[in-house]
Design a protein around this motif. Structure first.
Motif, short mmCIF file in Angstrom:
data_model
loop_
_atom_site.label_atom_id
_atom_site.label_comp_id
_atom_site.label_asym_id
_atom_site.label_seq_id
_atom_site.Cartn_x
_atom_site.Cartn_y
_atom_site.Cartn_z
N SER A 1 2.49 -2.72 3.26
CA SER A 1 1.16 -2.97 2.71
C SER A 1 0.53 -1.66 2.23
N HIS B 1 -2.61 -1.69 1.19
CA HIS B 1 -4.04 -1.99 1.20
C HIS B 1 -4.82 -0.78 1.71
N GLU C 1 -8.35 -2.73 6.34
CA GLU C 1 -8.44 -4.15 6.67
C GLU C 1 -9.53 -4.86 5.87
N ALA D 1 -8.05 -5.75 0.38
CA ALA D 1 -6.64 -6.09 0.15
C ALA D 1 -6.17 -5.50 -1.17
N HIS D 2 -6.51 -4.25 -1.41
CA HIS D 2 -6.13 -3.56 -2.64
C HIS D 2 -5.80 -2.11 -2.30
N SER D 3 -4.94 -1.50 -3.10
CA SER D 3 -4.70 -0.08 -2.97
C SER D 3 -5.88 0.68 -3.56
N CYS E 1 -12.64 2.98 4.14
CA CYS E 1 -12.98 2.42 2.83
C CYS E 1 -14.33 2.91 2.31
#
Length: 545
Positions: free
Chosen positions: A176, A178, A181, A184-186, A218
């Motif tokens: 993954s 990502h 959590e 759900a993207h790089s 994030c």
């Protein structure tokens, strides 16, 4: 130097590790292990390259299967790998001469060790990491817990991430990418979504593409993306809560809770008045002074309450933020070039100043450093930077993808004999392509290494315009340049931002728990700010450059 290292200390401490890498009169030199070949029956293989101006020697075991030591002069790019190979005593899997022969352009260097050292702090090698993955570890946090790797300085975490990804691919499992959590993207995917959709705030990004409340991973990543795209002040309401510790107070926090102050000095060029102003500030606030490797003056030990007042004085003297705290451009180092040096063939200082003023404040996935050398003697060490420029009699050679990270990398040649405007145009494209596509906290060297197609693909994108995006990249850089403003100038002039720097919300009292040191005589009790009278150790944190 080799004689001193190989003999003098060996009589004092048996089998001490005397390996060292340094620079003598502008020439890189590295020695490791039994560099003098004193082991009985040892063999040597050497290469003297008069064209590249390098010399390499390996000392081998009597059977030629292990590296016992060596000496590198002129090019130490493989020093770390060869030192690891020596210390691990791993059997060679390739002919020894291939370890010192430069690879062909576009060719890969030979793999030196099947069990490479990943974490030097905790002495964790790749087999321990792979063993933990085989036992069920599926993320970096679990690898840290199982092996201890990455729990020291943290510099090996990108290597941990890369090894985890490659090992899971070997096992046929999906890795993954990502961001965390909550998304759900790089990082690259999220950057493109924000750019295309035109989101300007954290709430817009989270509502459209994420879930939950966000985290320490994030939030700074989204803050960086928004700053890269729109260049709004990072302490603007809505942006400020997203910043990490350093960006939150526009300063690098040190080990004892104080902060660093580092004004920008483009190209290392400073006036006598500027030096006097910095000295006056340092004396008034009792700050420790350090000349950095990036040709700037670091003022350490500032209390958070004093930061706005310190910067008011520096701004009045003509200085601006040096962004030593941010994931952005730090410095563009330069030599004195053709102005003063008898060997200089181009004006490196003027180009360094132009580049630093152009790219200052550019928020990126990781910090950026650069250097401009006025001749091939390379006094600015341009090839150890994320991008470096070296003068030739015909113009400038542009190098990209080097840095002083976990595994130091020399930058590689992108283009030769460029006019100054061509250098700027290619750098505009290179930097914005990096900002668009790199992973979170990924240095340019790792980004280039992991890029499908490598240097050839990078050339195709930013020189041949294979993707048809060069005009976009140039326009994005022009928007950044046009919208730049000094972060500290805005902060001290805005009451709401200025209030952030008070130690206590409901009091003007200062923090009297800060401890200071009289280290080698830099700080005297009489120089300390009012209210601070005790002198105890003042640890310093690195990385301000």
């Amino acid at each position: 130097r080799e004689h001193q290292l190989g003999v003098g200390a060996a009589h004092v401490v048996a089998q001490a590790d005397l390996s060292t890498k340094l620079k003598l009169l502008g020439v890189e030199v590295g020695s490791f292990g039994d560099a003098k070949g004193t082991t009985e029956g040892c063999r040597t293989v050497s290469l003297s390259d008069n064209v590249r101006g390098t010399y390499s020697k390996l000392v081998l075991s009597p059977d030629g299967t292990k590296v016992l030591g060596g000496l590198l002069v002129g090019d130490t790019s493989r020093y770390g790998d060869l030192l690891d190979l020596t210390m691990s005593a791993a059997p060679l899997t390739v002919p020894p001469e291939t370890l010192i022969v430069p690879p062909l352009p576009g060719g890969a260097a030979p793999t030196l060790s099947a069990n490479a050292l990943i974490c030097s702090c905790e002495n964790v090698r790749s087999d321990a990491i792979c063993g933990a993955i085989a036992d069920g570890a599926r993320d970096v946090a679990t690898l840290k817990k199982c092996t201890g790797a990455g729990t020291g300085c943290g510099g090996c975490v990108p290597s941990l991430h890369g090894l985890l990804q490659s090992e899971l691919a070997r096992l046929g499992e999906t890795f993954s990418n990502h961001l965390c959590e909550h998304f759900a993207h790089s990082r690259q995917e999220l950057f493109d979504l924000v750019r295309v959709k035109g989101h300007h705030t954290w709430d817009e990004v989270l509502g459209a593409h994420g879930h939950g409340l966000g985290c320490e991973i994030c939030k700074p990543a989204v803050a960086s993306i928004l700053a890269s795209l729109y260049n709004e002040h990072i302490l603007k309401p809505g942006h400020a809560p997203l910043q990490d510790t350093n960006d939150a107070f526009l300063a690098n926090i040190q080990k004892n809770g104080t902060y660093s102050v580092m004004p920008r000095v483009p190209g290392g060029e400073i006036t006598a008045e500027g030096l006097i102003a910095i000295g006056a500030v340092a004396k008034r606030y009792g700050l420790y002074c350090k000349i950095t490797g990036g040709q700037r003056i670091d003022l350490l030990g500032a209390q958070r309450d004093d930061l706005p007042a310190i910067w008011e004085e520096l701004i009045a003297a003509g200085f601006e933020s040096g962004h030593a705290y941010g994931k952005s451009l730090r410095t563009v180092k330069s030599c004195v070039g053709s102005t003063w040096c008898r060997y200089g063939v181009q004006d490196s200082t003027s180009l360094a100043v132009r580049l630093e003023l152009r790219y200052r404040g550019l928020r990126s996935p990781h910090k950026l450093k650069s250097g401009v050398s006025g001749c091939t003697r390379e006094c600015a060490e341009a090839r150890s930077k994320d991008f470096g420029i070296i003068a030739t009699e015909k113009g400038w050679n542009l190098y990209v993808g080097g840095n002083g990270g976990v595994t130091p990398k020399h930058a590689v040649l992108l283009a030769s004999d460029l006019h100054e405007d061509e250098v700027v145009r290619l750098l505009d494209r290179y930097l914005m392509f990096y900002v668009r596509t790199a992973d979170r906290l990924q240095r340019t060297s790792t980004w280039l290494e992991n890029m499908d197609g490598g240097l050839d693909y990078l050339r195709a994108v930013i020189m041949d315009d294979r993707l048809g995006i060069c005009a976009e990249l140039e326009a994005e850089m022009e928007r950044h340049v046009a919208s730049y403003e000094d972060e500290w100038a805005r902060a001290v002039a805005t009451q709401e931002m200025r209030a952030r720097f008070r130690t206590f919300v409901n009091s003007d009292a200062r923090d009297d728990g800060v401890q200071w040191v009289d280290e080698r005589g830099q700080i005297r009790p009489a120089d300390l700010p009012p209210g601070l009278t005790h002198l105890t150790p003042l640890p310093m944190a690195g990385g301000d450059d």
